[in-house]
Design an enzyme around this catalytic site. Structure first.
Site, PDB file in Angstrom:
ATOM      1  N   TRP A   1       0.848  -1.201   0.000  1.00 29.87           N
ATOM      2  CA  TRP A   1       0.000   0.000   0.000  1.00 29.87           C
ATOM      3  C   TRP A   1       0.877   1.242   0.000  1.00 29.87           C
ATOM      4  CZ3 TRP A   1      -1.042  -4.374   2.932  1.00 29.87           C
ATOM      5  CH2 TRP A   1      -2.231  -5.039   2.609  1.00 29.87           C
TER       6      TRP A   1
ATOM      7  N   HIS B   1      -6.808   1.700   2.514  1.00 31.20           N
ATOM      8  CA  HIS B   1      -7.875   0.703   2.341  1.00 31.20           C
ATOM      9  C   HIS B   1      -8.917   0.936   3.443  1.00 31.20           C
ATOM     10  CE1 HIS B   1      -5.256  -2.321   4.918  1.00 31.20           C
ATOM     11  NE2 HIS B   1      -5.295  -1.129   5.450  1.00 31.20           N
TER      12      HIS B   1
ATOM     13  N   ARG C   1      -4.001   6.017  -2.771  1.00 34.88           N
ATOM     14  CA  ARG C   1      -2.696   5.359  -2.868  1.00 34.88           C
ATOM     15  C   ARG C   1      -1.773   6.173  -3.739  1.00 34.88           C
ATOM     16  NH1 ARG C   1      -4.627  -0.966  -3.317  1.00 34.88           N
ATOM     17  NH2 ARG C   1      -5.941  -0.812  -1.470  1.00 34.88           N
TER      18      ARG C   1
ATOM     19  N   GLN D   1     -13.861   1.493  -1.943  1.00 28.26           N
ATOM     20  CA  GLN D   1     -13.957   0.114  -1.460  1.00 28.26           C
ATOM     21  C   GLN D   1     -15.189  -0.053  -0.584  1.00 28.26           C
ATOM     22  OE1 GLN D   1     -10.341  -0.892   0.703  1.00 28.26           O
ATOM     23  NE2 GLN D   1      -9.302  -1.504  -1.183  1.00 28.26           N
TER      24      GLN D   1
ATOM     25  N   VAL E   1      -5.713 -11.574   7.534  1.00 28.09           N
ATOM     26  CA  VAL E   1      -6.572 -12.762   7.404  1.00 28.09           C
ATOM     27  C   VAL E   1      -5.723 -14.020   7.270  1.00 28.09           C
ATOM     28  CG1 VAL E   1      -8.688 -11.735   6.518  1.00 28.09           C
ATOM     29  CG2 VAL E   1      -6.804 -12.199   4.945  1.00 28.09           C
TER      30      VAL E   1
ATOM     31  N   ALA F   1     -13.701 -11.517   6.638  1.00 25.65           N
ATOM     32  CA  ALA F   1     -13.620 -10.115   6.211  1.00 25.65           C
ATOM     33  C   ALA F   1     -13.407 -10.082   4.716  1.00 25.65           C
ATOM     34  CB  ALA F   1     -12.469  -9.411   6.933  1.00 25.65           C
TER      35      ALA F   1
HETATM   36  N1  DAH Z   1      -7.617  -4.156   2.316  1.00 23.63           N
HETATM   37  C1  DAH Z   1      -7.253  -4.955   1.181  1.00 23.63           C
HETATM   38  C2  DAH Z   1      -6.749  -4.049   0.069  1.00 23.63           C
HETATM   39  O1  DAH Z   1      -7.073  -2.919   0.054  1.00 23.63           O
HETATM   40  C3  DAH Z   1      -8.414  -5.743   0.688  1.00 23.63           C
HETATM   41  C4  DAH Z   1      -8.800  -6.807   1.654  1.00 23.63           C
HETATM   42  C5  DAH Z   1      -8.207  -8.047   1.584  1.00 23.63           C
HETATM   43  C6  DAH Z   1      -9.751  -6.570   2.603  1.00 23.63           C
HETATM   44  C7  DAH Z   1      -8.582  -9.062   2.451  1.00 23.63           C
HETATM   45  C8  DAH Z   1     -10.099  -7.571   3.503  1.00 23.63           C
HETATM   46  C9  DAH Z   1      -9.495  -8.819   3.402  1.00 23.63           C
HETATM   47  O2  DAH Z   1     -11.014  -7.380   4.452  1.00 23.63           O
HETATM   48  O3  DAH Z   1      -9.887  -9.812   4.269  1.00 23.63           O
HETATM   49  O4  DAH Z   1      -6.058  -4.498  -0.799  1.00 23.63           O
END
Ligand code: DAH
Length: 351
Positions: free
Chosen positions: A160, A180, A206, A220, A263, A319
Site C-alpha cells: 500500500w 484501504h 494510494r 472500497q 486474514v 472479512a
Molecule cells: N484491504 C485490502 C486491500 O485494500 C483488501 C482486503 C483483503 C480486505 C482481504 C479484507 C481482506 O477485508 O480480508 O487491498
C-alpha cells in the site's frame, strides 16, 4: 357655405391632419391637449368664444363646434386603438417573447457510475443482513497498518503505497489518507460485540502510478462478520451471492489463494475478463491473466480477534474488501479505470 361652416371645416381639416401624424400614444396625448385641453385647447377656446358670436348664429355655430368635438374625440380613440394594436403586432413579429413556445427542458443530473455501483453493492450486502458503518478518510497509521498486523518495516507495507499527512504529531508522522477500508474492521470491533455483520463503504488513496486498472483514488466496501462458528464456507457463500446479484448467472467466478496480513487464510475473488472472456492473450484490461480481481477476503486473523478483546477459541470471523471501480468496469465493460475520474460528460452520460 356660411363663414361659420367654412371656419369649422378648416378647423376639422387642420385637427385631423395633425392627428394623422400622431403615431405614438405620447404624440396623441400632446395632440389632445392642443385641441381638446380643458383650459386652452383650440376647440375649447372656440366653444368658449360662442358667447361673443352674433346671437342669430350662435345656435348653429355651437352645434357645428360640438359635432366637431365629438368627431375629434371619436377619431382620437380610433387612433389610440390602432396604435395599441400596432404595438402588440410589433412585439409578436419581432418574437421578443413568444409565450406559446415550449419551455427549455432542465437537464437532469444523475448519479456517478461508481456511486450507482456502490449503492447496488450496499443493497446486496444489506439484504444479507449487513449493517452500514462509516470511518474517517484521514486515518491513524496505527489503524491503517499496525492494528491490521502490518507493523513498520514489515514488507507488506509496500503493498500500500501511502499518501502521508506531513504534520508531525508527538514528533512522528503518523497520519495518512487511508489506503484501504480495512482499519474499520478494528474501529467496528472497538465499538461493538459479536455477533456482528457490517459493511464500511468509502474512498481510499494510494501513491500509485495509474494504469488501466489502478487509480490513486479508489472506492472500497469493507465487510466484517464475527460470530461463533463463522467459517470459510460462509464467506464463500456471501461473496457468491453478492457476485451473482451484481453480474448475473453467466459470469465465471474464481477464488485464488492470496496473502493479506489481517486474514488467514486469505483469498482473492476474480471475475472472467469482459474483454477477452478469460482468454487473456494480450489483454490490457486483465493484464493477460483472463481474470479481473474485484476483492480480497479471508478469515479474520485470530490475533485481531484477541486484540479486540474477544475469545478467539469461541469467535471466528470473515472479512472482505471489494474494489467498487473494478465491479463497475466489469458490469459495463469499461476497459480503463481512469475514465471514472476524468469528468468527461460524454463518458458519464452513458450510465
Ligand atoms: N484491504 C485490502 C486491500 O485494500 C483488501 C482486503 C483483503 C480486505 C482481504 C479484507 C481482506 O477485508 O480480508 O487491498
Amino acid at each position: 357655405m356660411s363663414t361659420i361652416e367654412a371656419e369649422v371645416d378648416s378647423l376639422r381639416a387642420e385637427a385631423l391632419e395633425e392627428l394623422a401624424r400622431a403615431d405614438s400614444e405620447a404624440e396623441q396625448d400632446v395632440w389632445r391637449a392642443q385641441w381638446l385641453g380643458r383650459k386652452d385647447g383650440r376647440l375649447t377656446l372656440h366653444l368658449r368664444s360662442l358667447k361673443d358670436a352674433p346671437p342669430e348664429q350662435r345656435a348653429a355655430f355651437g352645434k357645428s363646434l360640438n359635432d366637431l368635438k365629438a368627431t375629434l374625440e371619436g377619431e382620437l380613440e380610433a387612433r389610440r386603438e390602432a396604435a395599441r394594436a400596432a404595438a402588440i403586432a410589433a412585439l409578436s413579429t419581432e418574437a421578443v417573447l413568444d409565450v406559446t413556445l415550449p419551455g427549455r427542458p432542465q437537464s437532469l443530473g444523475r448519479l456517478h457510475p461508481v456511486t450507482q455501483t456502490m449503492n447496488d453493492c450496499i443493497d446486496a450486502f444489506a439484504d444479507m443482513g449487513f449493517q452500514v458503518f462509516e470511518g474517517p478518510e484521514v486515518e491513524w497509521a496505527r489503524y491503517n497498518f499496525d492494528a491490521v498486523r502490518i507493523p513498520e518495516d514489515h514488507p507488506a507495507r509496500d503493498m500500500w503505497d501511502t499518501i502521508w499527512i506531513d504534520t508531525l504529531i508527538d514528533g512522528e508522522r503518523n497520519m495518512l489518507l487511508r489506503t484501504h477500508t480495512s482499519p474499520n474492521q478494528i474501529r467496528v470491533m472497538e465499538q461493538s460485540d459479536p455477533p456482528m455483520r457490517v459493511i464500511v463503504p468509502g474512498k481510499c488513496y494510494r501513491q500509485e502510478a495509474t494504469d488501466a486498472t489502478h487509480e490513486w483514488m479508489l472506492t472500497q466496501i469493507e465487510g466484517l462478520a464475527v460470530d461463533e462458528g463463522v467459517r470459510m464456507s460462509d464467506l464463500k457463500g456471501a461473496l457468491y451471492a453478492f457476485a451473482r446479484r451484481l453480474f448475473g448467472d453467466e459470469r465465471q467466478i474464481i477464488f485464488h489463494h492470496s496473502y493479506f496480513p489481517f486474514v488467514e487464510p486469505g483469498v482473492e475473488m476474480a471475475i472472467d475478463c469482459f474483454l477477452c472472456r478469460a482468454d487473456g492473450s494480450n489483454c490490457r484490461t486483465c493484464h493477460g491473466t483472463g481474470w479481473i480481481e474485484i476483492l480480497g477476503a479471508g478469515m479474520v486473523h485470530p490475533e485481531i480477534i484477541e486484540n479486540a478483546g474477544y475469545d478467539s477459541s469461541r469467535y471466528t470471523g470473515f472479512a472482505f474488501g471489494v474494489g467498487i471501480e473494478r465491479v463497475a468496469m466489469l458490469r459495463w465493460g469499461i476497459e480503463d479505470i481512469r475514465h471514472f475520474y476524468q469528468n468527461d460528460l460524454r463518458f458519464l452520460r452513458q450510465f
